[in-house]
Design a protein around this motif. Sequence first.
Motif, PDB file in Angstrom:
ATOM      1  N   ARG A  15       0.890  -1.316   0.063  1.00 57.75           N
ATOM      2  CA  ARG A  15       0.105   0.149  -0.041  1.00 57.75           C
ATOM      3  C   ARG A  15       1.012   0.947   0.437  1.00 57.75           C
ATOM      4  O   ARG A  15       0.183   2.568  -0.699  1.00 57.75           O
ATOM      5  N   LEU A  16       2.507   1.469   0.389  1.00 54.23           N
ATOM      6  CA  LEU A  16       2.840   2.383   0.637  1.00 54.23           C
ATOM      7  C   LEU A  16       3.656   2.393  -1.187  1.00 54.23           C
ATOM      8  O   LEU A  16       3.414   3.844  -0.971  1.00 54.23           O
ATOM      9  N   SER A  17       3.379   1.747  -1.695  1.00 54.03           N
ATOM     10  CA  SER A  17       4.095   2.313  -2.738  1.00 54.03           C
ATOM     11  C   SER A  17       2.695   2.929  -3.906  1.00 54.03           C
ATOM     12  O   SER A  17       3.070   2.257  -5.165  1.00 54.03           O
ATOM     13  N   LYS A  18       1.562   1.951  -3.805  1.00 50.30           N
ATOM     14  CA  LYS A  18       0.401   2.033  -4.658  1.00 50.30           C
ATOM     15  C   LYS A  18      -0.363   3.723  -4.617  1.00 50.30           C
ATOM     16  O   LYS A  18      -0.708   4.336  -4.221  1.00 50.30           O
ATOM     17  N   PRO A  19      -0.393   3.917  -5.970  1.00 48.84           N
ATOM     18  CA  PRO A  19      -0.757   5.030  -6.118  1.00 48.84           C
ATOM     19  C   PRO A  19      -1.877   5.389  -6.396  1.00 48.84           C
ATOM     20  O   PRO A  19      -2.963   4.702  -5.847  1.00 48.84           O
ATOM     21  N   SER A  20      -2.133   6.508  -6.508  1.00 49.33           N
ATOM     22  CA  SER A  20      -3.772   7.107  -5.759  1.00 49.33           C
ATOM     23  C   SER A  20      -4.375   6.387  -6.650  1.00 49.33           C
ATOM     24  O   SER A  20      -5.454   6.298  -6.695  1.00 49.33           O
ATOM     25  N   GLU A  21      -4.603   6.544  -7.801  1.00 46.42           N
ATOM     26  CA  GLU A  21      -5.174   6.042  -9.290  1.00 46.42           C
ATOM     27  C   GLU A  21      -5.542   4.793  -8.631  1.00 46.42           C
ATOM     28  O   GLU A  21      -6.742   4.677 -10.518  1.00 46.42           O
ATOM     29  N   GLU A  22      -4.955   4.315  -8.609  1.00 43.55           N
ATOM     30  CA  GLU A  22      -5.266   2.558  -8.219  1.00 43.55           C
ATOM     31  C   GLU A  22      -6.009   2.095  -7.111  1.00 43.55           C
ATOM     32  O   GLU A  22      -5.946   1.346  -7.055  1.00 43.55           O
ATOM     33  N   MET A  23      -6.275   3.215  -6.718  1.00 44.24           N
ATOM     34  CA  MET A  23      -6.805   3.203  -5.446  1.00 44.24           C
ATOM     35  C   MET A  23      -8.880   3.119  -5.683  1.00 44.24           C
ATOM     36  O   MET A  23      -9.047   4.661  -5.875  1.00 44.24           O
ATOM     37  N   SER A  24      -9.739   3.132  -4.678  1.00 45.82           N
ATOM     38  CA  SER A  24     -11.373   3.374  -4.709  1.00 45.82           C
ATOM     39  C   SER A  24     -11.225   4.474  -3.978  1.00 45.82           C
ATOM     40  O   SER A  24     -10.126   5.067  -2.864  1.00 45.82           O
ATOM     41  N   LEU A  25     -12.214   4.670  -3.676  1.00 51.97           N
ATOM     42  CA  LEU A  25     -12.090   6.059  -2.843  1.00 51.97           C
ATOM     43  C   LEU A  25     -11.929   5.778  -1.265  1.00 51.97           C
ATOM     44  O   LEU A  25     -11.804   6.093  -0.274  1.00 51.97           O
ATOM     45  N   ALA A  26     -12.922   4.492  -0.839  1.00 51.15           N
ATOM     46  CA  ALA A  26     -13.167   3.919   0.238  1.00 51.15           C
ATOM     47  C   ALA A  26     -11.491   3.369   0.604  1.00 51.15           C
ATOM     48  O   ALA A  26     -11.152   3.832   1.513  1.00 51.15           O
ATOM     49  N   GLU A  27     -11.429   2.769  -0.964  1.00 56.76           N
ATOM     50  CA  GLU A  27      -9.593   2.433  -0.250  1.00 56.76           C
ATOM     51  C   GLU A  27      -9.094   3.694  -0.074  1.00 56.76           C
ATOM     52  O   GLU A  27      -7.900   3.880   1.069  1.00 56.76           O
ATOM     53  N   LEU A  28      -8.472   5.002  -0.902  1.00 54.92           N
ATOM     54  CA  LEU A  28      -8.020   5.488  -0.326  1.00 54.92           C
ATOM     55  C   LEU A  28      -8.247   6.494   0.509  1.00 54.92           C
ATOM     56  O   LEU A  28      -7.117   7.091   1.328  1.00 54.92           O
ATOM     57  N   ILE A  29      -9.525   6.880   1.428  1.00 50.77           N
ATOM     58  CA  ILE A  29      -9.937   7.235   2.880  1.00 50.77           C
ATOM     59  C   ILE A  29      -9.018   6.588   3.815  1.00 50.77           C
ATOM     60  O   ILE A  29      -8.144   7.101   4.899  1.00 50.77           O
ATOM     61  N   ARG A  30      -8.737   5.009   3.617  1.00 48.42           N
ATOM     62  CA  ARG A  30      -8.346   4.390   4.789  1.00 48.42           C
ATOM     63  C   ARG A  30      -6.952   4.438   5.224  1.00 48.42           C
ATOM     64  O   ARG A  30      -6.144   4.911   5.628  1.00 48.42           O
ATOM     65  N   TYR A  31      -6.269   5.067   3.567  1.00 48.24           N
ATOM     66  CA  TYR A  31      -5.188   4.856   3.460  1.00 48.24           C
ATOM     67  C   TYR A  31      -4.448   6.567   3.498  1.00 48.24           C
ATOM     68  O   TYR A  31      -3.430   6.488   4.173  1.00 48.24           O
ATOM     69  N   VAL A  32      -5.510   6.885   3.519  1.00 50.58           N
ATOM     70  CA  VAL A  32      -4.843   8.676   4.340  1.00 50.58           C
ATOM     71  C   VAL A  32      -4.452   8.725   5.334  1.00 50.58           C
ATOM     72  O   VAL A  32      -4.130   8.764   6.259  1.00 50.58           O
ATOM     73  N   LYS A  33      -5.780   7.656   6.287  1.00 51.05           N
ATOM     74  CA  LYS A  33      -5.721   8.051   8.204  1.00 51.05           C
ATOM     75  C   LYS A  33      -4.939   7.091   8.295  1.00 51.05           C
ATOM     76  O   LYS A  33      -4.339   7.344   9.068  1.00 51.05           O
ATOM     77  N   LYS A  34      -4.171   5.424   7.489  1.00 53.93           N
ATOM     78  CA  LYS A  34      -3.399   5.427   8.288  1.00 53.93           C
ATOM     79  C   LYS A  34      -1.866   5.833   8.177  1.00 53.93           C
ATOM     80  O   LYS A  34      -1.263   5.635   9.097  1.00 53.93           O
ATOM     81  N   ILE A  35      -1.421   6.160   6.745  1.00 54.96           N
ATOM     82  CA  ILE A  35      -0.146   7.263   6.684  1.00 54.96           C
ATOM     83  C   ILE A  35      -0.342   8.753   7.565  1.00 54.96           C
ATOM     84  O   ILE A  35       0.804   8.339   8.441  1.00 54.96           O
ATOM     85  N   GLU A  36      -1.202   9.013   8.321  1.00 57.49           N
ATOM     86  CA  GLU A  36      -1.118   9.980   8.713  1.00 57.49           C
ATOM     87  C   GLU A  36      -1.106  10.171  10.436  1.00 57.49           C
ATOM     88  O   GLU A  36      -0.697  10.015  10.658  1.00 57.49           O
TER      89      GLU A  36
END
Length: 359
Positions: free
Chosen positions: A238-259
Motif C-alpha cells: 500500500r505504501l507504493s500504490k498510486p492513488s489512481e489505482e485505489m477506490s475512494l473508500a480505499e484511499l480514505i483508509r490509506y490517508v487515515k493510515k499514513i497520517e
Amino acid sequence: MRILALYISREFLRLMGFLVLGFVALYSIFDFIEKVDNFQEAGVPTSAMLSFFILQIPEITALMVPVAVLMSTVLTLGMMGKRNEIVAIKSSGISVFRFTLPILLLSLCMTLSVALLNETVIPHTKAKTNYIWDVLVEKHPGQLMHKEKFWLKGQNSIYRVGFYDPESQSLSDVVYYRFDKEFNLSMRVDARRARFLGGRWIFFSGLYQERLEGGGYKATVFEEKDVDLPERPGDFTRLSKPSEEMSLAELIRYVKKIEEEGYDSRRYRVDMQGKVSFPFVCLIMALVGIPLSLMKEKGQSLALGVVLGLGVALLYWVSFSYVRSIFGYSGVLPPFVAAWLPNGLFGLLGLGLFTTIRQ
C-alpha cells in the motif's frame, strides 16, 4: 409536459451515446498510433498490447463523458432552435429551466455513473495498464510493482527498506527497529533480505541484536532467522500504490493510515477530493451548455456554441489539472479548495450565463 421531457431526453441520450462512442474511438485510435511503436520495440506480445488498449476504455470513457454531456446539450437544444421548437415551447409559457430540467437530471445521472465507474472498475483496469506500460513496455519497475529506499512506521517499530518486491513478497537491505513502551530500542535486525513465507517473515544473512534485562545488547550473526512481525506484505504494498489505482473508500483508509504513522498525506488528500469533485463536472458542463446553445433562439448560434463548448471543456481540464498539481500538491491551497475550485468557478460561470437567457 411529460411528452416534451421524454422527447428532449431521447434526443439528448441519442446524441450522448453517439458522442461518447465517437470520442472514445478517436482517443483510442490516436493513442494507438502514438504508442504502437513502443510496444513493437519492447517486443510486447500482441495480446498484451490489445489488453492495454481495451483496459483503457473505462478510464477514457470517464474522461469523455463530461465533454459528451456538454456537446449533447449544445446540439440537442441548438437543433431544436433551428426547427423553431424553442420558440414554440416558450410561447406555451414554459420556462427555460423547466424544459431543460430533463437535461440537468440526466447530467446528474451521468455524474453518478462516472463516480461509480471511478469507484469500481477504473482502479483495477488502471493497475493492469500501469503494469503493462511500466514493466512490459518501459522495462523498469514502476510504482505498481516495486518501492525503493523508504521508511515504514509499524506497530512500535520502524522499518528501513532498500527495495521491496510485492511479487515475491520480499524486502532487500532491510533494517528493523523495535521499541518498548518508553521508546527504548529493544530489538534491531539488519538483513540483506527478508521474505514472507508460511505466514511469517524469514530474514536472511544478517545481524540480530536484542536488549538484555540488565542493559546492553546481545548480538548474533545469522544466515536465516524467523522473526515474528505484526506487519504483513500488504502494509508495504500500500505504501507504493498510486492513488489512481485505489477506490475512494480505499484511499480514505490509506490517508487515515499514513497520517496515523506520521507521514504527509497532502497529495493523497488532494487526489481523494479530486475523486469526489471530478464527476460533478458532468452537471456543470450541462449548466454551461444550456446558455451556450440558447444565445439565439432560432439556433443561429449552434456553430458558435459548439466551438465555445469545446473551448470551455478544454479550459476546465487544464484548470482542474493545473490547480490540483501546482497549488494542491505544493500546499498553497488546502486539498478541498484545490480539488473543488475549478468546479466552483465553472459552476458560477454556468449560473451566470443561465441568468442571461431570455426566459
